[in-house]
Design an enzyme around this catalytic site. Sequence first.
Site, PDB file in Angstrom:
ATOM      1  N   LYS A 171      43.183   7.898  17.570  1.00 25.63           N
ATOM      2  CA  LYS A 171      42.090   8.734  17.045  1.00 25.63           C
ATOM      3  C   LYS A 171      41.390   9.381  18.233  1.00 25.63           C
ATOM      4  CE  LYS A 171      37.749   8.560  16.439  1.00 25.63           C
ATOM      5  NZ  LYS A 171      37.382   9.975  16.630  1.00 25.63           N
ATOM      6  N   GLU A 246      36.462   0.622  27.765  1.00 24.13           N
ATOM      7  CA  GLU A 246      36.147   1.407  28.978  1.00 24.13           C
ATOM      8  C   GLU A 246      34.899   2.194  28.634  1.00 24.13           C
ATOM      9  OE1 GLU A 246      37.500   1.795  31.949  1.00 24.13           O
ATOM     10  OE2 GLU A 246      39.479   0.872  31.808  1.00 24.13           O
ATOM     11  N   CYS A 280      32.572   9.446  33.536  1.00 27.16           N
ATOM     12  CA  CYS A 280      32.023   8.088  33.421  1.00 27.16           C
ATOM     13  C   CYS A 280      31.739   7.487  34.779  1.00 27.16           C
ATOM     14  CB  CYS A 280      33.009   7.215  32.653  1.00 27.16           C
ATOM     15  SG  CYS A 280      34.654   7.237  33.369  1.00 27.16           S
ATOM     16  N   GLU A 384      22.607   6.500  31.335  1.00 34.86           N
ATOM     17  CA  GLU A 384      23.697   7.435  31.628  1.00 34.86           C
ATOM     18  C   GLU A 384      23.324   8.789  31.026  1.00 34.86           C
ATOM     19  OE1 GLU A 384      27.439   7.066  29.445  1.00 34.86           O
ATOM     20  OE2 GLU A 384      28.486   7.233  31.363  1.00 34.86           O
TER      21      GLU A 384
HETATM   22  P1  NAD Z   1      31.465   7.960  22.028  1.00 38.27           P
HETATM   23  O1  NAD Z   1      31.260   6.498  22.237  1.00 38.27           O
HETATM   24  O2  NAD Z   1      30.473   8.710  21.265  1.00 38.27           O
HETATM   25  O3  NAD Z   1      32.873   8.205  21.293  1.00 38.27           O
HETATM   26  C1  NAD Z   1      34.088   7.691  21.805  1.00 38.27           C
HETATM   27  C2  NAD Z   1      35.100   7.623  20.668  1.00 38.27           C
HETATM   28  O4  NAD Z   1      34.661   6.623  19.741  1.00 38.27           O
HETATM   29  C3  NAD Z   1      35.222   8.929  19.875  1.00 38.27           C
HETATM   30  O5  NAD Z   1      36.559   9.126  19.501  1.00 38.27           O
HETATM   31  C4  NAD Z   1      34.360   8.644  18.658  1.00 38.27           C
HETATM   32  O6  NAD Z   1      34.712   9.415  17.533  1.00 38.27           O
HETATM   33  C5  NAD Z   1      34.660   7.169  18.430  1.00 38.27           C
HETATM   34  N1  NAD Z   1      33.653   6.453  17.627  1.00 38.27           N
HETATM   35  C6  NAD Z   1      32.369   6.780  17.409  1.00 38.27           C
HETATM   36  N2  NAD Z   1      31.787   5.863  16.592  1.00 38.27           N
HETATM   37  C7  NAD Z   1      32.727   4.932  16.310  1.00 38.27           C
HETATM   38  C8  NAD Z   1      32.745   3.729  15.532  1.00 38.27           C
HETATM   39  N3  NAD Z   1      31.670   3.291  14.889  1.00 38.27           N
HETATM   40  N4  NAD Z   1      33.891   3.021  15.486  1.00 38.27           N
HETATM   41  C9  NAD Z   1      34.991   3.417  16.156  1.00 38.27           C
HETATM   42  N5  NAD Z   1      35.039   4.567  16.887  1.00 38.27           N
HETATM   43  C10 NAD Z   1      33.922   5.306  16.970  1.00 38.27           C
HETATM   44  O7  NAD Z   1      31.686   8.568  23.487  1.00 38.27           O
HETATM   45  P2  NAD Z   1      31.898  10.090  23.894  1.00 38.27           P
HETATM   46  O8  NAD Z   1      30.597  10.797  23.766  1.00 38.27           O
HETATM   47  O9  NAD Z   1      33.105  10.622  23.218  1.00 38.27           O
HETATM   48  O10 NAD Z   1      32.280   9.914  25.442  1.00 38.27           O
HETATM   49  C11 NAD Z   1      31.347   9.738  26.439  1.00 38.27           C
HETATM   50  C12 NAD Z   1      31.207   8.260  26.796  1.00 38.27           C
HETATM   51  O11 NAD Z   1      32.466   7.730  27.170  1.00 38.27           O
HETATM   52  C13 NAD Z   1      30.310   8.068  28.006  1.00 38.27           C
HETATM   53  O12 NAD Z   1      29.485   6.952  27.800  1.00 38.27           O
HETATM   54  C14 NAD Z   1      31.292   7.824  29.119  1.00 38.27           C
HETATM   55  O13 NAD Z   1      30.768   7.118  30.224  1.00 38.27           O
HETATM   56  C15 NAD Z   1      32.349   7.045  28.424  1.00 38.27           C
HETATM   57  N6  NAD Z   1      33.597   7.112  29.174  1.00 38.27           N
HETATM   58  C16 NAD Z   1      34.064   5.993  29.805  1.00 38.27           C
HETATM   59  C17 NAD Z   1      35.227   6.058  30.574  1.00 38.27           C
HETATM   60  C18 NAD Z   1      35.785   4.862  31.283  1.00 38.27           C
HETATM   61  O14 NAD Z   1      36.947   4.904  31.649  1.00 38.27           O
HETATM   62  N7  NAD Z   1      35.028   3.804  31.490  1.00 38.27           N
HETATM   63  C19 NAD Z   1      35.916   7.270  30.673  1.00 38.27           C
HETATM   64  C20 NAD Z   1      35.406   8.383  30.021  1.00 38.27           C
HETATM   65  C21 NAD Z   1      34.255   8.302  29.255  1.00 38.27           C
END
Ligand code: NAD
Length: 479
Positions: A171, A246, A280, A384
């Site tokens: 997804k 992550e 991130c 963040e």
């Molecule tokens: P997000 O947490 O909003 O969404 C991530 C994914 O989770 C999306 O596909 C979203 O649709 C899905 N999601 C949302 N609610 C959910 C639920 N209840 N159950 C299951 N899935 C759900 O994050 P974002 O805004 O897409 O990305 C930014 C975040 O990701 C930042 O916090 C960033 O630091 C982090 N990030 C971490 C890494 C790493 O490797 N540590 C890499 C890139 C981004």
Amino acid sequence: MREYTKLYIGGEWVEPIASHGSIEVVDSSTEEVVAKVAQGGADDVDRAVAAARGAFDSWSQTPVDVRAKYLRDIGAGLTARFEEIASTISAEVGSPKTFAQMVQAGLAVGDWENYAKIIEEYDWETQLGNSLVVKEPIGVVGAITPWNYPLYLIVCKVGPALAAGCTIVLKPASYTPLNALILTEVIDSVGLPAGVFNLVVGPGGEVGEAIAKHPDVDMVSLTGSGPVGAQVSKDAADTVKRVGLELGGKSANVVLDDADPATVALGAVFSCFINSGQTCSALTRLLVPRSREQEYIDAIVEEASKVRLVDPHADEPDIFHALGPMVSRSQQETVRNYIQKGIDEGAQLLIGGPEAPEEFDKGFYVKPTIFAGVTTDMTIAQEEIFGPVLSILSYEDEDDAVRIANDTVFGLAGGVQSGDVERAKRVARRMRTGQVDINGAPFNTNAPFGGYKQSGNTRERGVFGLEEFLETKSIQLPA
Ligand code: NAD
């Protein structure tokens, strides 16, 4: 405008079981809708998981050399569509063209050969006394990914999971489904057996939740924000599945008092503003020694004056100083609110600010912003922001620097700048983070990547990434 009406399940493009509407994909610089993509729902997740479960026995038994060939074929298929991947991500995310080519597409395309080699060389079995210790794929993997490095972060899961012999339901993030659709077309074209890879686009709260809760998913692997990571862990708990997270960061870049200001400045600006700060592992807190604070600030302000907001579709070869827009209107608003909060809480605004930039009348742009005089109790030192905002804090001595660096709930990344690499290594070892770059050392795609504390619990990339998708079995042999 492109229109996608189907999901990919069981080796076929299929309509969603019921209509869940569609996602409008918006170009972050023009604000125009460039594509519509059909969303699936929980019932489609059921179908996709059933297909993945059905394919698992056979895929998990497929010889390593055959799996490696599929990985190489996928890599070749993506390479053939390299330019299209880069321009798609420039539109979806707003990453400037050269950055999208070198980093976004470059990393996503190059990693497949890596995983092919890793499984060819991996020790799948070892003898331990009278036991045969065997590594096996964990099973059906639910992969949930964010939008900031959308294809690369998908590849960080799908690559090693396929390599391990797992089957997958992916997804992708709703802002950026187009690159995932390109990957799916490539996977379809190489003839991967039906059900091994499945794609369900849709909202996190429905499709993501259904994956995390599904009793037939053996592992859920999420890259995303902390709150979603916590929710996924709770949703996965009832079925005791493995959860790989992550998550976010608030990483410190520690400048020791023997570091050259001009050298520090280039790295400090780039490592924070990379991908417009939507990274991130961005080093968003710069820790400078109080005794030389002004020298470092002057060098950073001079370096930051070269940073420009650009049209992500234009040719801009300087990846160090060209920044695109934020991914979305909502991300733009979030970042501008954080900048205002920094001002309200008393930080000293050196460059930038919360106002809309003058250069563009369209697009989700934010002014690259630097604050000095930031203290650890301020919101911009703790949360963040995920935008081009650098917070400069000062410290008294090395112990104080380490204390401030670790004074956050996160533990993803960090940097140390010093004229003495041994000294920098000593500080790096004291930082409670999953990776530390010394003097802007280059990114290593085979090194483990992941967080301590609330930045997550897993390691991606290289052999470490493969092992996240493996189970370990002991077979006791008779005397
Ligand atoms: P997000 O947490 O909003 O969404 C991530 C994914 O989770 C999306 O596909 C979203 O649709 C899905 N999601 C949302 N609610 C959910 C639920 N209840 N159950 C299951 N899935 C759900 O994050 P974002 O805004 O897409 O990305 C930014 C975040 O990701 C930042 O916090 C960033 O630091 C982090 N990030 C971490 C890494 C790493 O490797 N540590 C890499 C890139 C981004």
